[in-house]
Scaffold this motif. Sequence first.
Motif, PDB file in Angstrom:
ATOM      1  N   ARG A  63      67.197  49.145  -3.142  1.00 12.43           N
ATOM      2  CA  ARG A  63      68.490  48.695  -2.790  1.00 12.43           C
ATOM      3  C   ARG A  63      68.124  47.249  -1.776  1.00 12.43           C
ATOM      4  NH1 ARG A  63      67.890  54.211  -2.118  1.00 12.43           N
ATOM      5  NH2 ARG A  63      69.967  54.848  -2.355  1.00 12.43           N
ATOM      6  N   THR A  64      69.433  45.954  -1.894  1.00 14.08           N
ATOM      7  CA  THR A  64      69.296  45.277  -1.649  1.00 14.08           C
ATOM      8  C   THR A  64      69.407  45.264  -0.116  1.00 14.08           C
ATOM      9  OG1 THR A  64      71.463  45.379  -1.901  1.00 14.08           O
ATOM     10  CG2 THR A  64      70.705  43.708  -3.216  1.00 14.08           C
ATOM     11  N   ARG A  65      69.455  45.659   0.591  1.00 11.65           N
ATOM     12  CA  ARG A  65      69.595  46.397   1.183  1.00 11.65           C
ATOM     13  C   ARG A  65      69.421  47.408   2.186  1.00 11.65           C
ATOM     14  NH1 ARG A  65      72.087  41.563   4.989  1.00 11.65           N
ATOM     15  NH2 ARG A  65      71.119  43.477   6.761  1.00 11.65           N
ATOM     16  N   SER A  66      68.278  48.104   3.385  1.00 10.41           N
ATOM     17  CA  SER A  66      67.928  49.201   3.616  1.00 10.41           C
ATOM     18  C   SER A  66      67.274  49.427   5.290  1.00 10.41           C
ATOM     19  CB  SER A  66      67.293  50.092   2.115  1.00 10.41           C
ATOM     20  OG  SER A  66      66.100  48.989   2.420  1.00 10.41           O
ATOM     21  N   ARG A  67      66.929  50.268   5.414  1.00  7.77           N
ATOM     22  CA  ARG A  67      65.838  50.197   6.563  1.00  7.77           C
ATOM     23  C   ARG A  67      64.467  51.233   6.333  1.00  7.77           C
ATOM     24  NH1 ARG A  67      68.642  47.977  10.966  1.00  7.77           N
ATOM     25  NH2 ARG A  67      67.414  49.734  12.347  1.00  7.77           N
ATOM     26  N   ARG A  68      64.293  50.704   7.577  1.00  5.63           N
ATOM     27  CA  ARG A  68      62.242  51.071   7.176  1.00  5.63           C
ATOM     28  C   ARG A  68      61.583  50.322   8.078  1.00  5.63           C
ATOM     29  NH1 ARG A  68      58.245  50.901   2.431  1.00  5.63           N
ATOM     30  NH2 ARG A  68      55.913  52.004   3.408  1.00  5.63           N
ATOM     31  N   ASP A  69      61.204  51.602   9.191  1.00  3.47           N
ATOM     32  CA  ASP A  69      60.334  51.584  10.184  1.00  3.47           C
ATOM     33  C   ASP A  69      61.510  51.294  11.664  1.00  3.47           C
ATOM     34  OD1 ASP A  69      57.755  52.476   9.264  1.00  3.47           O
ATOM     35  OD2 ASP A  69      57.041  50.368   8.628  1.00  3.47           O
ATOM     36  N   GLY A  70      62.481  51.544  11.039  1.00  3.28           N
ATOM     37  CA  GLY A  70      63.619  51.360  12.222  1.00  3.28           C
ATOM     38  C   GLY A  70      64.388  49.746  12.029  1.00  3.28           C
ATOM     39  N   ILE A  71      63.281  48.452  11.545  1.00  3.74           N
ATOM     40  CA  ILE A  71      64.064  47.372  11.075  1.00  3.74           C
ATOM     41  C   ILE A  71      65.402  47.376   9.860  1.00  3.74           C
ATOM     42  CG2 ILE A  71      63.126  46.581  12.406  1.00  3.74           C
ATOM     43  CD1 ILE A  71      62.490  46.259   8.775  1.00  3.74           C
ATOM     44  N   ALA A  72      66.079  46.304   9.297  1.00  2.00           N
ATOM     45  CA  ALA A  72      66.894  45.952   8.062  1.00  2.00           C
ATOM     46  C   ALA A  72      65.960  45.349   7.602  1.00  2.00           C
ATOM     47  CB  ALA A  72      67.988  45.332   8.822  1.00  2.00           C
ATOM     48  N   LEU A  73      66.082  45.702   6.174  1.00  2.00           N
ATOM     49  CA  LEU A  73      65.085  45.020   5.606  1.00  2.00           C
ATOM     50  C   LEU A  73      66.335  44.559   4.769  1.00  2.00           C
ATOM     51  CD1 LEU A  73      62.397  43.997   4.225  1.00  2.00           C
ATOM     52  CD2 LEU A  73      62.482  47.323   3.158  1.00  2.00           C
ATOM     53  N   ALA A  74      65.190  43.365   3.921  1.00  2.00           N
ATOM     54  CA  ALA A  74      66.658  42.507   2.707  1.00  2.00           C
ATOM     55  C   ALA A  74      65.827  41.948   1.610  1.00  2.00           C
ATOM     56  CB  ALA A  74      67.613  41.213   3.316  1.00  2.00           C
ATOM     57  N   ALA A  82      74.515  34.891   0.606  1.00  2.14           N
ATOM     58  CA  ALA A  82      75.453  34.746   1.827  1.00  2.14           C
ATOM     59  C   ALA A  82      75.605  36.032   3.042  1.00  2.14           C
ATOM     60  CB  ALA A  82      77.167  34.812   0.793  1.00  2.14           C
ATOM     61  N   ASP A  83      74.906  37.426   1.867  1.00  5.21           N
ATOM     62  CA  ASP A  83      74.934  39.391   2.760  1.00  5.21           C
ATOM     63  C   ASP A  83      73.914  38.234   4.051  1.00  5.21           C
ATOM     64  OD1 ASP A  83      75.582  41.172   3.350  1.00  5.21           O
ATOM     65  OD2 ASP A  83      73.535  42.030   2.511  1.00  5.21           O
ATOM     66  N   LEU A  84      73.181  37.401   4.469  1.00  7.24           N
ATOM     67  CA  LEU A  84      72.554  37.254   5.078  1.00  7.24           C
ATOM     68  C   LEU A  84      72.667  36.212   6.378  1.00  7.24           C
ATOM     69  CD1 LEU A  84      69.522  36.452   2.937  1.00  7.24           C
ATOM     70  CD2 LEU A  84      70.106  38.280   3.577  1.00  7.24           C
ATOM     71  N   ALA A  85      73.835  36.205   5.868  1.00 12.00           N
ATOM     72  CA  ALA A  85      75.149  34.804   6.964  1.00 12.00           C
ATOM     73  C   ALA A  85      75.151  35.490   8.386  1.00 12.00           C
ATOM     74  CB  ALA A  85      75.862  34.375   6.019  1.00 12.00           C
ATOM     75  N   ASN A  86      75.001  36.713   8.516  1.00 13.48           N
ATOM     76  CA  ASN A  86      75.095  37.071   9.972  1.00 13.48           C
ATOM     77  C   ASN A  86      74.375  37.304  10.674  1.00 13.48           C
ATOM     78  OD1 ASN A  86      78.987  36.432   9.171  1.00 13.48           O
ATOM     79  ND2 ASN A  86      78.220  38.603   8.507  1.00 13.48           N
ATOM     80  N   GLU A  87      72.967  37.535  10.162  1.00 13.50           N
ATOM     81  CA  GLU A  87      71.560  37.950  10.873  1.00 13.50           C
ATOM     82  C   GLU A  87      71.193  36.444  11.719  1.00 13.50           C
ATOM     83  OE1 GLU A  87      70.408  40.783  10.582  1.00 13.50           O
ATOM     84  OE2 GLU A  87      71.020  41.608   8.798  1.00 13.50           O
TER      85      GLU A  87
END
Length: 345
Positions: free
Chosen positions: A154-165, A18-23
């Motif tokens: 974490r379920t959502r984070s950032r790495r190397d400038g991109i969103a990671l899920a 559900a948390d990915l729906a807006n990507e």
Amino acid sequence: MVAEHEPVLAGEAEALFADLANEPRLLVAVSGGPDSVALLALLAEWAGRPGRPEIVAATIDHGLRDGSAAEAQAVARLCDGLGVPHALLPWLGPKPVTGLQNRARTARYHLLAREAERRGGAAVVTAHTLDDQAETLLMRMAHGSGPAGLVGMRTRSRRDGIALARPLLSVAKARLVATARARGLWFAADPSNLDPRFERVRWRMLMPVLSEAGLDADRLGTLATRLARMERALASQAEALWPAMVMPCDEAGAVKLGFAALLAHPEEMVLRLLARAVDSVAADEDAVTRLERLESCGFALIEAARARFALTRTLSGCVLTLGRDGVLCVRREPVRKRGVHPAAS
């Protein structure tokens, strides 16, 4: 309660994703193992509905063992069967002799980040599971991590400038294996996952023993969740306290703290603001202050401030100078001359 080996069904996937729906689009990292293959199939099905993100997949060929190229091609065929575009990303160049898994992980995320950028800023989705979370927690405990490290992945984070899920952190690996098998999907078995030379594998081998004693992946995952909740609260308190403790400073690149006034707050707040001050001044943005060193420096400064003594310490490339007035100045450590420490000049 869901049975340990029950496949993940479409209804559960709806909640997990559900948390990915807006990507706008998702780049799924697919190694060919059962975890990532199950993730790919579930996401492809989920994304088939109107208004869902575009799904693309990528496989990293690390080139570290025979058969890796063939497995990457098998993933490409699997993606073709599912109607998902696929990119093969090779890790080129010489490979390290030591620290192989850490270097491979860094290279993997770098390649995924570049591919995500090429795809127009896709969010990278990985198949990390509850078992991976438990292993990460144990490894960080063994390395002496504090609460911030023990929240695990974490379920959502950032790495190397991109969103990671990581939408599957609450799902046991056995359920993803069952999902792949129930759908008749091909998947590979990576022999390195059984190689005891690697730290994560050694912890994985200990998990059955720990589970028998009651410390299973579910318990460890629950601990990570609770620590994450606590960490958010502490971080919020430290953020609110920071403006009141920072003092005007005419020296460029330095930070001043009202350290004596800070001692009216719990030691955890003292350490967090001290870490923030050092991080904001340190020359190396990638440097990580180990908790043991931070505590040693922080507790020495606390003792000196309470006794109204002056004290100078170094930490993570910074010089920390505490005056008798209780003001702490954090500035970047001068460049050392060969063989001469600044304190000796």
